[in-house]
Design an enzyme around this catalytic site. Structure first.
Site, PDB file in Angstrom:
ATOM      1  N   CYS A 188       0.792  -1.247   0.022  1.00  0.00           N
ATOM      2  CA  CYS A 188       0.097   0.037   0.020  1.00  0.00           C
ATOM      3  C   CYS A 188       0.790   1.178  -0.028  1.00  0.00           C
ATOM      4  O   CYS A 188       0.326   2.330   0.160  1.00  0.00           O
ATOM      5  CB  CYS A 188      -0.980   0.034   1.155  1.00  0.00           C
ATOM      6  SG  CYS A 188      -1.908  -1.645   1.396  1.00  0.00           S
ATOM      7  N   LYS A 238      -7.521  -0.078  10.784  1.00  0.00           N
ATOM      8  CA  LYS A 238      -7.745  -1.005   9.676  1.00  0.00           C
ATOM      9  C   LYS A 238      -6.834  -2.182  10.254  1.00  0.00           C
ATOM     10  O   LYS A 238      -5.665  -1.857  10.290  1.00  0.00           O
ATOM     11  CB  LYS A 238      -7.340  -0.725   8.416  1.00  0.00           C
ATOM     12  CG  LYS A 238      -7.359  -1.538   7.294  1.00  0.00           C
ATOM     13  CD  LYS A 238      -7.173  -1.088   5.842  1.00  0.00           C
ATOM     14  CE  LYS A 238      -6.827  -1.927   4.809  1.00  0.00           C
ATOM     15  NZ  LYS A 238      -6.621  -1.241   3.585  1.00  0.00           N
ATOM     16  N   LYS A 250     -12.405  -1.918  10.526  1.00  0.00           N
ATOM     17  CA  LYS A 250     -12.142  -2.807   9.602  1.00  0.00           C
ATOM     18  C   LYS A 250     -11.233  -3.790   9.914  1.00  0.00           C
ATOM     19  O   LYS A 250     -10.175  -3.694  10.287  1.00  0.00           O
ATOM     20  CB  LYS A 250     -11.743  -2.166   8.420  1.00  0.00           C
ATOM     21  CG  LYS A 250     -11.584  -3.058   7.068  1.00  0.00           C
ATOM     22  CD  LYS A 250     -11.283  -2.355   5.886  1.00  0.00           C
ATOM     23  CE  LYS A 250     -10.872  -3.399   4.728  1.00  0.00           C
ATOM     24  NZ  LYS A 250      -9.674  -2.945   3.863  1.00  0.00           N
TER      25      LYS A 250
HETATM   26  C1  PBG Z   1      -6.800  -1.551   0.165  1.00  0.00           C
HETATM   27  C2  PBG Z   1      -8.210  -2.297   0.877  1.00  0.00           C
HETATM   28  C3  PBG Z   1      -8.336  -3.712   0.949  1.00  0.00           C
HETATM   29  C4  PBG Z   1      -9.393  -3.776   1.556  1.00  0.00           C
HETATM   30  C5  PBG Z   1      -9.925  -2.474   1.266  1.00  0.00           C
HETATM   31  N1  PBG Z   1      -9.243  -1.459   0.737  1.00  0.00           N
HETATM   32  C6  PBG Z   1      -7.202  -4.826   1.147  1.00  0.00           C
HETATM   33  C7  PBG Z   1      -6.024  -4.910   1.763  1.00  0.00           C
HETATM   34  O1  PBG Z   1      -5.665  -4.030   2.860  1.00  0.00           O
HETATM   35  O2  PBG Z   1      -5.236  -5.815   1.502  1.00  0.00           O
HETATM   36  C8  PBG Z   1     -10.396  -5.090   2.006  1.00  0.00           C
HETATM   37  C9  PBG Z   1     -11.691  -5.064   1.545  1.00  0.00           C
HETATM   38  C10 PBG Z   1     -12.113  -6.444   1.599  1.00  0.00           C
HETATM   39  O3  PBG Z   1     -11.635  -7.507   1.982  1.00  0.00           O
HETATM   40  O4  PBG Z   1     -13.346  -6.670   1.570  1.00  0.00           O
HETATM   41  N2  PBG Z   1      -5.843  -1.402   0.807  1.00  0.00           N
END
Ligand code: PBG
Length: 336
Positions: free
Chosen positions: A128, A202, A255
């Site tokens: 990211c 997150k 999340k």
């Molecule tokens: C991007 C992102 C992710 C998700 C949302 N934005 C994946 C990650 O961080 O690897 C996951 C969403 C989902 O699992 O539904 N960074």
């Protein structure tokens, strides 16, 4: 006799409905979409039954349908085939996501468009952020993710989305200072009305696996543990949220949602700001896999499970729920 007959309040469906404390309505739901280039395209995502990667023309068709069901907001992700180590495609004004935002805002004006701001779908290494000093041998992967260089790119992505018409940008890279950096960039360019839905807490979660299949965005080496949160912690989540609020977030997100209901609960009590819970891809896939084992009772099972899950996220304190079940849940609500 010395006990209370609490069952009086549960005696009939009508009484239960009358006394029900938590409701999820279409107003609370945000439906995510994966957008690809081309015309009239639909690609299945193996691990996420009924969710597809779709081209912009089909996106418009699908969003018209959910709008008719009463859903007010979508979260858009662009799929990129043209990846490089800096994720240059992510802020191209002609990129898939930028064109998708423009098309939705032009054709379905009242739909609230939220766009994911991150690099992982655009970088060849799948991280990211900007990777530096990467040295690999068979046992070790040494690398650093450069926070501040990543901020520069995140701001460019957010601006390109704002220019395309996004109502909210949703930074999900978990870089320190990303909300402040993006807020400043938006304000300096006159986008005072574009909001920030911050992926504040997150977690580094295995529940994202199906999403990474959808976006082809799994990290090619290492993991996301230096930027996403350790799932053993909860005080740390409150700190992340507090900083994002100070930096200018308009809505904060937790999340995944289901394994993190305690975080949603604590955040709701600690802060006076709208809270979104992201019912992520792995949570969706688990429901689908579980229900498939019930064959002819599959749909019935799905309906009750999905209601239970979404209501639990709301009951914990989420004001909004981002969920791949949004469309099917809205259909249940209108009695389809
Ligand atoms: C991007 C992102 C992710 C998700 C949302 N934005 C994946 C990650 O961080 O690897 C996951 C969403 C989902 O699992 O539904 N960074």
């Amino acid at each position: 006799m010395e006990f209370v007959r609490l069952r009086k309040n549960r005696r009939t469906q009508q009484i239960r409905d009358l006394l029900c404390e938590t409701k999820v309505s279409v107003d609370d739901l945000i439906m995510p979409y994966f957008v690809i280039d081309g015309m009239n395209k639909r690609e299945q995502i193996t691990s996420m039954p009924s969710i597809e990667r779709i081209s912009i023309d089909n996106l418009i068709r699908d969003i018209e349908k959910i709008r008719n069901l009463g859903i007010k907001a979508v979260l858009l992700f662009g799929i990129c085939d043209n990846k490089d180590d800096k994720g240059t495609e992510s802020f191209s004004s002609a990129g898939t996501i930028q064109r998708a935002i423009k098309a939705v805002k032009k054709q379905i004006k009242d739909m609230v468009v939220i766009s994911d701001v991150c690099l992982c779908g655009y970088t060849s290494h799948g991280h990211c952020g900007i990777v530096e000093e990467h040295i690999s041998d068979s046992d070790h992967q040494n690398y650093i993710i450069n926070n501040d260089k990543t901020l520069e790119i995140l701001a460019k992505i957010a601006l390109s989305h704002a220019e395309s018409g996004a109502d909210f940008v949703a930074p999900s890279a978990m870089m320190d200072g990303q909300v402040r950096f993006i807020r400043d960039a938006l304000d300096e360019n006159g986008f005072h009305n574009v909001g920030i839905l911050a992926y504040s807490a997150k977690y580094a979660s295995s529940f994202y696996a199906p999403f990474r299949e959808a976006l082809n965005s799994a990290p090619q080496f290492g993991d996301r543990k230096t930027y996403q949160m350790d799932f053993r912690n909860s005080n740390e989540a409150l700190r992340e949220i507090k900083e994002d609020i100070k930096e200018g977030a308009d809505i904060v997100m937790i999340k995944p949602a289901l394994s993190y209901l305690d975080i949603i609960f604590r955040a709701k009590h600690e802060f006076n700001i709208p809270i979104a819970g992201y019912n992520v891809s792995g949570e969706y896939s688990m429901v689908k896999a579980f229900c498939q084992t019930y064959e002819e009772r599959c749909q019935e099972m799905e309906k009750s499970l999905i209601s239970e899950i979404l209501i639990s996220i709301k009951r914990a304190g989420a004001d909004l729920i981002i969920t791949y079940h949004a469309k099917e849940f809205a259909e249940y609500l209108v009695g389809k």
